[in-house]
Motif scaffolding. Structure first.
Motif, PDB file in Angstrom:
ATOM      1  N   GLY A 161       0.766  -1.242   0.000  1.00 26.80           N
ATOM      2  CA  GLY A 161       0.000   0.000   0.000  1.00 26.80           C
ATOM      3  C   GLY A 161       0.793   1.285   0.000  1.00 26.80           C
ATOM      4  N   ALA A 162       2.096   1.235   0.266  1.00 23.95           N
ATOM      5  CA  ALA A 162       2.875   2.471   0.355  1.00 23.95           C
ATOM      6  C   ALA A 162       2.943   3.208  -0.984  1.00 23.95           C
ATOM      7  CB  ALA A 162       4.276   2.179   0.879  1.00 23.95           C
ATOM      8  N   GLY A 163       3.112   2.499  -2.072  1.00 19.50           N
ATOM      9  CA  GLY A 163       3.189   3.138  -3.385  1.00 19.50           C
ATOM     10  C   GLY A 163       1.903   3.850  -3.742  1.00 19.50           C
ATOM     11  N   ARG A 164       0.797   3.184  -3.515  1.00 21.81           N
ATOM     12  CA  ARG A 164      -0.516   3.773  -3.790  1.00 21.81           C
ATOM     13  C   ARG A 164      -0.729   5.029  -2.945  1.00 21.81           C
ATOM     14  NH1 ARG A 164      -5.322   2.364  -5.987  1.00 21.81           N
ATOM     15  NH2 ARG A 164      -4.532   0.313  -6.545  1.00 21.81           N
ATOM     16  N   VAL A 165      -0.418   4.955  -1.670  1.00 15.23           N
ATOM     17  CA  VAL A 165      -0.605   6.106  -0.781  1.00 15.23           C
ATOM     18  C   VAL A 165       0.281   7.272  -1.213  1.00 15.23           C
ATOM     19  CG1 VAL A 165      -0.246   6.920   1.597  1.00 15.23           C
ATOM     20  CG2 VAL A 165      -1.421   4.758   1.181  1.00 15.23           C
ATOM     21  N   LEU A 166       1.525   6.982  -1.569  1.00 14.88           N
ATOM     22  CA  LEU A 166       2.428   8.053  -2.006  1.00 14.88           C
ATOM     23  C   LEU A 166       1.928   8.737  -3.272  1.00 14.88           C
ATOM     24  CD1 LEU A 166       5.867   6.399  -1.237  1.00 14.88           C
ATOM     25  CD2 LEU A 166       5.040   8.583  -0.300  1.00 14.88           C
ATOM     26  N   ILE A 167       1.497   7.949  -4.250  1.00 14.08           N
ATOM     27  CA  ILE A 167       1.005   8.561  -5.488  1.00 14.08           C
ATOM     28  C   ILE A 167      -0.259   9.363  -5.214  1.00 14.08           C
ATOM     29  CG2 ILE A 167      -0.077   8.032  -7.715  1.00 14.08           C
ATOM     30  CD1 ILE A 167       2.218   6.243  -8.334  1.00 14.08           C
ATOM     31  N   GLU A 168      -1.162   8.833  -4.413  1.00  8.16           N
ATOM     32  CA  GLU A 168      -2.379   9.576  -4.083  1.00  8.16           C
ATOM     33  C   GLU A 168      -2.049  10.887  -3.384  1.00  8.16           C
ATOM     34  OE1 GLU A 168      -4.697   6.744  -1.860  1.00  8.16           O
ATOM     35  OE2 GLU A 168      -5.366   5.705  -3.688  1.00  8.16           O
TER      36      GLU A 168
ATOM     37  N   ALA B 169      -3.273   0.621 -12.976  1.00  6.50           N
ATOM     38  CA  ALA B 169      -4.304   0.313 -11.975  1.00  6.50           C
ATOM     39  C   ALA B 169      -4.694   1.561 -11.176  1.00  6.50           C
ATOM     40  CB  ALA B 169      -3.816  -0.783 -11.030  1.00  6.50           C
ATOM     41  N   LEU B 170      -3.790   2.519 -11.089  1.00  7.15           N
ATOM     42  CA  LEU B 170      -4.073   3.767 -10.374  1.00  7.15           C
ATOM     43  C   LEU B 170      -4.769   4.801 -11.253  1.00  7.15           C
ATOM     44  CD1 LEU B 170      -0.791   4.166  -8.313  1.00  7.15           C
ATOM     45  CD2 LEU B 170      -3.051   3.508  -7.476  1.00  7.15           C
ATOM     46  N   GLY B 171      -4.927   4.495 -12.528  1.00  8.71           N
ATOM     47  CA  GLY B 171      -5.620   5.409 -13.425  1.00  8.71           C
ATOM     48  C   GLY B 171      -4.743   6.118 -14.429  1.00  8.71           C
ATOM     49  N   PHE B 172      -3.454   5.844 -14.430  1.00  8.83           N
ATOM     50  CA  PHE B 172      -2.565   6.424 -15.443  1.00  8.83           C
ATOM     51  C   PHE B 172      -2.777   5.681 -16.755  1.00  8.83           C
ATOM     52  CE2 PHE B 172      -0.406   7.835 -11.641  1.00  8.83           C
ATOM     53  CZ  PHE B 172       0.130   9.071 -11.993  1.00  8.83           C
ATOM     54  N   ALA B 173      -2.603   6.391 -17.860  1.00  7.93           N
ATOM     55  CA  ALA B 173      -2.739   5.788 -19.188  1.00  7.93           C
ATOM     56  C   ALA B 173      -1.550   6.193 -20.047  1.00  7.93           C
ATOM     57  CB  ALA B 173      -4.041   6.252 -19.850  1.00  7.93           C
ATOM     58  N   LEU B 174      -1.164   5.313 -20.943  1.00 13.79           N
ATOM     59  CA  LEU B 174      -0.105   5.648 -21.893  1.00 13.79           C
ATOM     60  C   LEU B 174      -0.550   6.835 -22.729  1.00 13.79           C
ATOM     61  CD1 LEU B 174       0.768   2.028 -23.082  1.00 13.79           C
ATOM     62  CD2 LEU B 174       2.039   3.426 -21.439  1.00 13.79           C
ATOM     63  N   ASP B 175       0.362   7.760 -22.988  1.00 11.39           N
ATOM     64  CA  ASP B 175      -0.027   8.896 -23.836  1.00 11.39           C
ATOM     65  C   ASP B 175       0.663   8.882 -25.196  1.00 11.39           C
ATOM     66  OD1 ASP B 175       2.524   9.913 -23.357  1.00 11.39           O
ATOM     67  OD2 ASP B 175       1.827  11.736 -22.377  1.00 11.39           O
ATOM     68  N   GLY B 176       1.387   7.798 -25.500  1.00 11.82           N
ATOM     69  CA  GLY B 176       1.977   7.640 -26.823  1.00 11.82           C
ATOM     70  C   GLY B 176       3.321   8.321 -27.006  1.00 11.82           C
ATOM     71  N   VAL B 177       3.902   8.879 -25.946  1.00  9.87           N
ATOM     72  CA  VAL B 177       5.203   9.535 -26.032  1.00  9.87           C
ATOM     73  C   VAL B 177       6.253   8.585 -25.466  1.00  9.87           C
ATOM     74  CG1 VAL B 177       6.568  11.540 -25.315  1.00  9.87           C
ATOM     75  CG2 VAL B 177       4.138  11.810 -25.838  1.00  9.87           C
ATOM     76  N   PHE B 178       7.359   8.437 -26.198  1.00  5.41           N
ATOM     77  CA  PHE B 178       8.444   7.552 -25.803  1.00  5.41           C
ATOM     78  C   PHE B 178       9.755   8.308 -25.852  1.00  5.41           C
ATOM     79  CE2 PHE B 178       5.114   5.083 -27.758  1.00  5.41           C
ATOM     80  CZ  PHE B 178       4.970   4.006 -26.904  1.00  5.41           C
ATOM     81  N   ARG B 179      10.731   7.806 -25.140  1.00  7.81           N
ATOM     82  CA  ARG B 179      12.097   8.328 -25.243  1.00  7.81           C
ATOM     83  C   ARG B 179      13.073   7.188 -24.989  1.00  7.81           C
ATOM     84  NH1 ARG B 179      12.166  12.089 -19.780  1.00  7.81           N
ATOM     85  NH2 ARG B 179      12.361  10.395 -18.274  1.00  7.81           N
ATOM     86  N   THR B 180      14.237   7.317 -25.554  1.00  6.03           N
ATOM     87  CA  THR B 180      15.290   6.320 -25.379  1.00  6.03           C
ATOM     88  C   THR B 180      16.389   6.949 -24.532  1.00  6.03           C
ATOM     89  OG1 THR B 180      14.762   5.361 -27.516  1.00  6.03           O
ATOM     90  CG2 THR B 180      16.908   4.819 -26.587  1.00  6.03           C
ATOM     91  N   GLU B 181      16.847   6.196 -23.551  1.00  3.01           N
ATOM     92  CA  GLU B 181      17.908   6.648 -22.643  1.00  3.01           C
ATOM     93  C   GLU B 181      19.013   5.594 -22.633  1.00  3.01           C
ATOM     94  OE1 GLU B 181      17.875   9.468 -20.624  1.00  3.01           O
ATOM     95  OE2 GLU B 181      15.908  10.115 -21.335  1.00  3.01           O
ATOM     96  N   ARG B 182      20.207   6.036 -22.320  1.00  2.00           N
ATOM     97  CA  ARG B 182      21.318   5.103 -22.136  1.00  2.00           C
ATOM     98  C   ARG B 182      21.625   5.075 -20.644  1.00  2.00           C
ATOM     99  NH1 ARG B 182      23.626   2.025 -25.253  1.00  2.00           N
ATOM    100  NH2 ARG B 182      25.713   1.256 -24.972  1.00  2.00           N
TER     101      ARG B 182
ATOM    102  N   LEU C 257       3.270   8.059 -19.123  1.00  2.00           N
ATOM    103  CA  LEU C 257       1.872   7.853 -18.732  1.00  2.00           C
ATOM    104  C   LEU C 257       1.358   9.156 -18.152  1.00  2.00           C
ATOM    105  CD1 LEU C 257       3.615   5.060 -17.856  1.00  2.00           C
ATOM    106  CD2 LEU C 257       1.281   4.288 -17.542  1.00  2.00           C
ATOM    107  N   HIS C 258       0.038   9.336 -18.186  1.00  2.00           N
ATOM    108  CA  HIS C 258      -0.546  10.571 -17.671  1.00  2.00           C
ATOM    109  C   HIS C 258      -1.927  10.294 -17.076  1.00  2.00           C
ATOM    110  CE1 HIS C 258      -3.640  11.456 -20.804  1.00  2.00           C
ATOM    111  NE2 HIS C 258      -2.990  10.445 -21.344  1.00  2.00           N
ATOM    112  N   MET C 259      -2.373  11.230 -16.264  1.00  4.17           N
ATOM    113  CA  MET C 259      -3.740  11.211 -15.777  1.00  4.17           C
ATOM    114  C   MET C 259      -4.167  12.639 -15.485  1.00  4.17           C
ATOM    115  SD  MET C 259      -3.842  10.275 -11.673  1.00  4.17           S
ATOM    116  CE  MET C 259      -4.447   8.690 -11.997  1.00  4.17           C
ATOM    117  N   THR C 260      -5.441  12.893 -15.683  1.00  6.04           N
ATOM    118  CA  THR C 260      -6.017  14.175 -15.302  1.00  6.04           C
ATOM    119  C   THR C 260      -6.280  14.137 -13.804  1.00  6.04           C
ATOM    120  OG1 THR C 260      -7.042  14.361 -17.476  1.00  6.04           O
ATOM    121  CG2 THR C 260      -7.961  15.744 -15.709  1.00  6.04           C
ATOM    122  N   ILE C 261      -5.945  15.248 -13.120  1.00  8.34           N
ATOM    123  CA  ILE C 261      -6.138  15.283 -11.672  1.00  8.34           C
ATOM    124  C   ILE C 261      -7.124  16.380 -11.278  1.00  8.34           C
ATOM    125  CG2 ILE C 261      -3.980  14.194 -11.084  1.00  8.34           C
ATOM    126  CD1 ILE C 261      -2.780  16.908 -10.512  1.00  8.34           C
TER     127      ILE C 261
END
Length: 176
Positions: free
Chosen positions: A110-117, A148-161, A172-176
Motif C-alpha cells: 500500500g505504500a506506493g498507492r498512498v504516495l502517489i495519491e 491500476a491507479l488510473g494512469f494511461a499511456l499517452d503515446g510519447v516515448f524516449r530512449t535513454e542510455r 503515462l498521464h492522468m487528469t487530476i
C-alpha cells in the motif's frame, strides 16, 4: 481487513534532510530488485548508496522536486519525488512524478498507492491539472501498477542510455 489496516497505519510527510540516507538505501535496493532483468548485474551492483545520499540530501534541501516519504511507526517504507513537469511539450499546469520507490520487503503493502495519491492531491491543491510519469517499457510490474491507479499511456516515448544499455521509456498521464 489486513490491507485496510496496513493502509491506515501508513503516514506520509515531506522528507527532511536526515531522511536522505534511507531514501538513498531504498533507491538502490529497489533498483537492484526491480531492474535485475533489465540492466546488467555489474551495473546494479555498482550503484552507490553514499552517492545517492548526497544527491537526495541536496534535492531535499533545495525543495525541488518535492520529496515525500511513507512511513509506519517512524520506519520509512518508500518515497516519491514530484514537481512541475520537466517535459518540453508540457505546460505550467502539468506535474510529474520524477521517481517513486518502495523498499522491496514492503512491496505490495500500500505504500506506493498512498504516495502517489498524496502527490496527486498535493499537485491538485497547487493548481496542477495533469500528472505524468515515465516508466521503463520493460518494467511490466510498474506499468500494471500505474495503470491500476488510473494512469494511461499517452503515446510519447524516449530512449535513454543507462548502465551501458539503451532502454525505452514510455510516458503515462492522468487528469487530476
Amino acid at each position: 481487513m489486513t490491507a485496510d489496516y496496513l493502509r491506515t497505519a501508513l503516514s506520509v510527510r515531506l522528507a527532511r534532510a536526515d531522511d536522505a540516507a534511507e531514501i538513498a538505501r531504498i533507491h538502490v535496493k529497489a533498483w537492484q530488485a526491480a531492474y535485475r532483468s533489465i540492466f546488467p548485474a555489474g551495473f546494479l551492483d555498482s550503484l552507490s548508496i553514499p552517492k545517492r545520499r548526497a544527491l537526495w540530501s541536496e534535492l531535499i534541501t533545495r525543495g525541488n522536486p518535492r520529496v515525500m516519504v511513507a512511513q509506519r511507526n517512524d520506519f520509512v517504507l518508500g518515497w516519491i519525488a514530484w514537481g512541475a513537469s520537466r517535459d518540453h511539450d508540457k505546460g505550467r499546469t502539468d506535474a510529474e512524478v520524477e521517481a517513486i520507490y518502495i523498499d522491496p520487503p514492503h512491496w505490495r503493502q500500500g505504500a506506493g498507492r498512498v504516495l502517489i495519491e498524496e502527490a496527486i492531491n498535493a499537485a491538485a491543491s497547487e493548481g496542477y491539472r495533469e500528472m505524468t510519469l515515465w516508466a521503463l517499457e520493460e518494467n511490466a510490474c510498474g506499468l500494471r501498477f500505474y495503470k491500476a491507479l488510473g494512469f494511461a499511456l499517452d503515446g510519447v516515448f524516449r530512449t535513454e542510455r543507462v548502465g551501458g544499455c539503451e532502454v525505452c521509456e514510455t510516458r503515462l498521464h492522468m487528469t487530476i
